[in-house]
Motif scaffolding. Structure first.
Motif, PDB file in Angstrom:
ATOM      1  N   SER A  28      -5.073  16.496   1.878  1.00 29.33           N
ATOM      2  CA  SER A  28      -5.614  15.334   1.174  1.00 29.33           C
ATOM      3  C   SER A  28      -4.508  14.391   0.730  1.00 29.33           C
ATOM      4  N   TYR A  29      -4.821  13.129   0.822  1.00 28.22           N
ATOM      5  CA  TYR A  29      -3.898  12.089   0.397  1.00 28.22           C
ATOM      6  C   TYR A  29      -4.655  11.056  -0.428  1.00 28.22           C
ATOM      7  N   TYR A  30      -3.931  10.486  -1.362  1.00 27.38           N
ATOM      8  CA  TYR A  30      -4.469   9.432  -2.207  1.00 27.38           C
ATOM      9  C   TYR A  30      -3.834   8.115  -1.778  1.00 27.38           C
ATOM     10  N   ALA A  31      -4.636   7.063  -1.718  1.00 23.88           N
ATOM     11  CA  ALA A  31      -4.126   5.757  -1.307  1.00 23.88           C
ATOM     12  C   ALA A  31      -4.249   4.754  -2.434  1.00 23.88           C
ATOM     13  N   ASP A  32      -3.297   3.848  -2.500  1.00 22.18           N
ATOM     14  CA  ASP A  32      -3.296   2.790  -3.503  1.00 22.18           C
ATOM     15  C   ASP A  32      -2.938   1.485  -2.804  1.00 22.18           C
ATOM     16  N   TYR A  33      -3.515   0.397  -3.282  1.00 26.33           N
ATOM     17  CA  TYR A  33      -3.335  -0.894  -2.627  1.00 26.33           C
ATOM     18  C   TYR A  33      -3.045  -1.981  -3.638  1.00 26.33           C
ATOM     19  N   ALA A  34      -2.298  -2.960  -3.185  1.00 25.98           N
ATOM     20  CA  ALA A  34      -2.146  -4.177  -3.977  1.00 25.98           C
ATOM     21  C   ALA A  34      -3.493  -4.890  -4.016  1.00 25.98           C
ATOM     22  N   GLU A  35      -3.741  -5.565  -5.103  1.00 26.84           N
ATOM     23  CA  GLU A  35      -5.023  -6.248  -5.266  1.00 26.84           C
ATOM     24  C   GLU A  35      -5.248  -7.273  -4.152  1.00 26.84           C
ATOM     25  N   SER A  36      -4.199  -7.892  -3.709  1.00 33.58           N
ATOM     26  CA  SER A  36      -4.325  -8.955  -2.704  1.00 33.58           C
ATOM     27  C   SER A  36      -4.761  -8.452  -1.333  1.00 33.58           C
ATOM     28  N   VAL A  37      -4.615  -7.146  -1.074  1.00 31.74           N
ATOM     29  CA  VAL A  37      -4.971  -6.614   0.239  1.00 31.74           C
ATOM     30  C   VAL A  37      -6.096  -5.593   0.162  1.00 31.74           C
ATOM     31  N   ASN A  38      -6.487  -5.207  -1.031  1.00 34.98           N
ATOM     32  CA  ASN A  38      -7.516  -4.184  -1.204  1.00 34.98           C
ATOM     33  C   ASN A  38      -8.815  -4.623  -0.528  1.00 34.98           C
ATOM     34  N   ASP A  68      -0.324  10.266  10.034  1.00 36.13           N
ATOM     35  CA  ASP A  68      -0.501  11.337  11.013  1.00 36.13           C
ATOM     36  C   ASP A  68       0.713  12.243  10.889  1.00 36.13           C
ATOM     37  N   ASN A  69       0.518  13.358  10.212  1.00 35.72           N
ATOM     38  CA  ASN A  69       1.653  14.250   9.960  1.00 35.72           C
ATOM     39  C   ASN A  69       2.177  14.895  11.230  1.00 35.72           C
ATOM     40  N   ALA A  70       1.318  15.093  12.194  1.00 40.01           N
ATOM     41  CA  ALA A  70       1.767  15.671  13.461  1.00 40.01           C
ATOM     42  C   ALA A  70       2.773  14.760  14.151  1.00 40.01           C
ATOM     43  N   LYS A  71       2.617  13.482  13.938  1.00 42.71           N
ATOM     44  CA  LYS A  71       3.528  12.492  14.529  1.00 42.71           C
ATOM     45  C   LYS A  71       4.568  12.002  13.536  1.00 42.71           C
ATOM     46  N   ASN A  72       4.485  12.513  12.304  1.00 45.57           N
ATOM     47  CA  ASN A  72       5.416  12.081  11.249  1.00 45.57           C
ATOM     48  C   ASN A  72       5.402  10.562  11.133  1.00 45.57           C
ATOM     49  N   ALA A  73       4.191  10.032  11.037  1.00 40.72           N
ATOM     50  CA  ALA A  73       4.019   8.581  11.060  1.00 40.72           C
ATOM     51  C   ALA A  73       3.031   8.114   9.993  1.00 40.72           C
ATOM     52  N   VAL A  74       3.188   6.869   9.609  1.00 41.69           N
ATOM     53  CA  VAL A  74       2.254   6.227   8.687  1.00 41.69           C
ATOM     54  C   VAL A  74       1.867   4.888   9.302  1.00 41.69           C
ATOM     55  N   TYR A  75       0.647   4.466   9.044  1.00 44.63           N
ATOM     56  CA  TYR A  75       0.114   3.261   9.660  1.00 44.63           C
ATOM     57  C   TYR A  75      -0.458   2.312   8.608  1.00 44.63           C
ATOM     58  N   LEU A  76      -0.555   1.057   8.977  1.00 45.38           N
ATOM     59  CA  LEU A  76      -1.211   0.073   8.122  1.00 45.38           C
ATOM     60  C   LEU A  76      -2.124  -0.768   8.997  1.00 45.38           C
ATOM     61  N   GLN A  77      -3.418  -0.544   8.845  1.00 49.29           N
ATOM     62  CA  GLN A  77      -4.406  -1.354   9.549  1.00 49.29           C
ATOM     63  C   GLN A  77      -4.708  -2.572   8.712  1.00 49.29           C
ATOM     64  N   ALA A 102       0.847  -1.195   0.000  1.00 50.72           N
ATOM     65  CA  ALA A 102       0.000   0.000   0.000  1.00 50.72           C
ATOM     66  C   ALA A 102       0.879   1.240   0.000  1.00 50.72           C
ATOM     67  N   ALA A 103       0.315   2.344  -0.477  1.00 48.69           N
ATOM     68  CA  ALA A 103       1.061   3.593  -0.486  1.00 48.69           C
ATOM     69  C   ALA A 103       0.102   4.764  -0.406  1.00 48.69           C
ATOM     70  N   THR A 104       0.611   5.881   0.061  1.00 52.22           N
ATOM     71  CA  THR A 104      -0.188   7.087   0.167  1.00 52.22           C
ATOM     72  C   THR A 104       0.574   8.253  -0.434  1.00 52.22           C
ATOM     73  N   THR A 105      -0.113   9.031  -1.265  1.00 52.56           N
ATOM     74  CA  THR A 105       0.470  10.168  -1.971  1.00 52.56           C
ATOM     75  C   THR A 105      -0.192  11.448  -1.501  1.00 52.56           C
ATOM     76  N   TRP A 106       0.603  12.460  -1.272  1.00 53.02           N
ATOM     77  CA  TRP A 106       0.058  13.761  -0.922  1.00 53.02           C
ATOM     78  C   TRP A 106      -0.574  14.384  -2.176  1.00 53.02           C
ATOM     79  N   SER A 107      -1.834  14.809  -2.065  1.00 52.27           N
ATOM     80  CA  SER A 107      -2.518  15.385  -3.224  1.00 52.27           C
ATOM     81  C   SER A 107      -2.901  16.829  -2.987  1.00 52.27           C
ATOM     82  N   GLY A 108      -2.251  17.475  -2.043  1.00 51.12           N
ATOM     83  CA  GLY A 108      -2.496  18.894  -1.808  1.00 51.12           C
ATOM     84  C   GLY A 108      -3.271  19.141  -0.534  1.00 51.12           C
TER      85      GLY A 108
END
Length: 129
Positions: free
Chosen positions: A58-68, A76-85, A49-55
């Motif tokens: 807002s962020y855009y997310a993309d996923y592999a078919e196997s996990v979609n 969470d930009n305040a924490k400078n962190a990314v998560y995967l649920q 999975a990946a997330t792109t800043w779109s302005g």
């Protein structure tokens, strides 16, 4: 020195859930693409999975078919962190999961490993049947 540190991996039964975290330090990635990849034993590292800043905020997310539909990436930009649920886990999700970040702000996230400049050390996820 830029560092990405993953956490949250572990052993879970099939059908269960885990939440992976990736904490970044050394610089901010609020406008950079960030992603998750995984590598199972004996296999090549693959996109999850990946997330792109779109302005703005807002962020855009993309996923592999196997996990979609089962996995959700967030940040969470305040924490400078990314998560995967990860929900409804399957034995085939067993792998080492890696966090990755693009050094160049504003670029769209891709599924290619070569698009990412920073990598974490990985966290093991094991799903038992």
């Amino acid at each position: 020195q830029v560092q990405l540190v993953e956490s949250g991996g572990g052993l879970v039964q099939a059908g269960g859930s885990l939440r992976l975290s990736c904490a970044a330090s050394g610089r901010t990635f609020s406008s950079s693409a960030m992603g998750w990849f995984r590598q199972a034993a004996g296999k090549e590292r693959e996109f999850v999975a990946a997330t792109t800043w779109s302005g703005g905020r807002s962020y855009y997310a993309d996923y592999a078919e196997s996990v979609n539909g089962r996995f959700t990436i967030s940040r969470d930009n305040a924490k400078n962190a990314v998560y995967l649920q990860m929900n409804r886990l399957k034995p085939e999700d067993t792998a080492i999961y890696y966090c990755a970040a693009d050094a160049i702000p504003g670029r769209q996230a891709t599924k290619a490993l070569t698009s990412y400049d920073y990598w974490g050390q990985g966290t093991q996820v094991t799903v038992s049947s």
